[in-house]
Design an enzyme around this catalytic site. Structure first.
Site, PDB file in Angstrom:
ATOM      1  N   LYS A  35      -4.328  -7.575  15.068  1.00  0.00           N
ATOM      2  CA  LYS A  35      -3.818  -5.523  14.977  1.00  0.00           C
ATOM      3  C   LYS A  35      -5.712  -5.258  14.780  1.00  0.00           C
ATOM      4  CE  LYS A  35      -1.934  -2.480  11.809  1.00  0.00           C
ATOM      5  NZ  LYS A  35      -0.931  -2.258  10.175  1.00  0.00           N
ATOM      6  N   TYR A  87       4.209   2.715  19.460  1.00  0.00           N
ATOM      7  CA  TYR A  87       4.457   3.875  19.033  1.00  0.00           C
ATOM      8  C   TYR A  87       4.497   4.140  20.896  1.00  0.00           C
ATOM      9  CZ  TYR A  87       2.282   3.311  14.671  1.00  0.00           C
ATOM     10  OH  TYR A  87       1.322   2.861  13.614  1.00  0.00           O
ATOM     11  N   SER A 140      -2.040   2.991  15.752  1.00  0.00           N
ATOM     12  CA  SER A 140      -1.869   4.638  15.780  1.00  0.00           C
ATOM     13  C   SER A 140      -3.456   5.712  15.558  1.00  0.00           C
ATOM     14  CB  SER A 140      -1.622   5.188  13.779  1.00  0.00           C
ATOM     15  OG  SER A 140      -2.771   4.480  13.063  1.00  0.00           O
ATOM     16  N   LYS A 195      -6.320  -9.670  10.571  1.00  0.00           N
ATOM     17  CA  LYS A 195      -5.702  -7.400  10.828  1.00  0.00           C
ATOM     18  C   LYS A 195      -7.636  -6.944  10.239  1.00  0.00           C
ATOM     19  CE  LYS A 195      -3.792  -4.489   7.813  1.00  0.00           C
ATOM     20  NZ  LYS A 195      -2.367  -3.853   7.639  1.00  0.00           N
ATOM     21  N   CYS A 246       0.633  -1.889  -0.220  1.00  0.00           N
ATOM     22  CA  CYS A 246       0.477  -0.113   0.250  1.00  0.00           C
ATOM     23  C   CYS A 246       0.783   1.234  -0.027  1.00  0.00           C
ATOM     24  CB  CYS A 246      -0.909   0.105   0.909  1.00  0.00           C
ATOM     25  SG  CYS A 246      -0.421  -0.681   2.723  1.00  0.00           S
TER      26      CYS A 246
END
Length: 328
Positions: free
Chosen positions: A248, A313, A274, A195, A122
């Site tokens: 995920k 993160y 995110s 996912k 992607c």
């Protein structure tokens, strides 16, 4: 009638005691830090949608390495932002592609760092979808061919592990086959096994420039209504030779992390994505929550559900919290 001899609170009366009897143990070794490598030079730019995270050109990756070392983080997963994209995403498997450059630079500067690579199309396709198009549909089998080339190129550049995130059927077996055929039998495959087509990916798509130019990814990523289907996906990846299974996103899918841990004896990874990170950041900036506390509590919930590995993160901050004994 209340039995005065039974007092669970006894084991909560001091920090020393609470830490001794914790049921969920976490190590910095279980943390993986996502890193965005961008083609070019002298690039070290904070990502607006992911405060505290950066785009690095290969020559600036020393900054990431210094930060990781300072916090005791030694495992990263790389995502690439190429300078040019095309219909088939050829930059994904180019020998001098951006992820390949990033792998080599990290291994040059920090050979001890464990480098995992995201294997998907992607970020490299001009249309933003995760594979080769046939009309407006992603062609599963044609996509397998380019995923295999991409995974092999990552291993040849020095990647320690590859992680296919595309959700094409059969990709784990095909990637395993091509890695073995080229002498990379010891490079593990961490499969994005379950996912979901999640709304939590928005900040990542901004950071990676990977939003689809039309339609969505629901024809290949999973419907978030479905749990049994996730276990079928995991089972297929086990049969195909996956070494690690991933769920995920993480926080809204703790039930699936738990069920995967119950059913399968492979290591289970979870990706705190995110949107989860950005929501904590935004709420903290607005003064609504204690960022450090919510970060810690969220991470522990993922491990408590059954995850062995967390892609986050907040890897550096969580490693500090673990060392201080605040969690783990």
């Amino acid at each position: 009638m209340f039995n005065e001899t039974i007092r669970p609170r006894r084991l909560r009366t001091s920090d020393c005691l609470r830490r001794m009897v914790r049921e969920t143990r976490i190590s910095p070794d279980s943390l993986i830090w996502p890193i965005f490598v961008r083609e070019g030079t002298d690039i070290y730019e904070e990502i607006p949608s992911l405060p505290g995270q950066y785009h690095y050109s290969p020559d600036q990756l020393y900054r990431m390495i210094d930060r990781a070392r300072a916090h005791g983080v030694s495992r990263v997963i790389l995502f690439g932002l190429p300078a040019h994209k095309d219909e088939c995403g050829s930059g994904a498997w180019a020998a001098d592609g951006i992820v390949q450059q990033g792998i080599r630079k990290i291994k040059e500067l920090a050979p001890e760092m464990y480098v995992i690579t995201d294997v998907c199309m992607c970020e490299y396709t001009s249309h933003g979808h995760c594979g080769i198009l046939c009309g407006h549909d992603v062609d599963n089998d044609k996509t397998l061919e380019v995923l295999c080339k991409t995974a092999l190129s990552h291993a040849q550049a020095g990647a320690d592990m590859v992680a296919p995130s595309d959700m094409m059927d059969g990709r784990v077996a095909r990637i395993r086959e091509i890695l073995d055929a080229h002498g990379f039998q010891n490079v593990p495959v961490m499969s994005y096994a379950a996912k979901y087509a999640s709304y939590f990916y928005g900040p990542f798509r901004d950071a990676a420039g990977s939003a689809p130019s039309f339609g969505d990814r629901r024809s290949y990523q999973m419907d978030w209504h479905n749990a049994r289907e996730a276990m079928r996906e995991c089972e297929l990846d086990v049969q195909e030779g996956a070494d690690i299974l991933m769920v995920k996103p993480a926080l809204s899918y703790l039930d699936l992390i738990h069920e995967a841990r119950r059913r399968f004896d492979l290591p289970i990874a979870a990706y705190s994505v995110s949107g989860e990170y950005a929501m904590i950041k935004a709420a903290a900036k607005a003064g609504l929550i204690d960022e450090h506390g919510v970060m810690c509590e969220s991470a522990v919930s993922i491990f408590r559900a059954g995850a062995d590995i967390l892609i986050t993160y907040y890897a550096c901050e969580l490693a500090d919290a673990i060392r201080k004994g605040e969690i783990g």
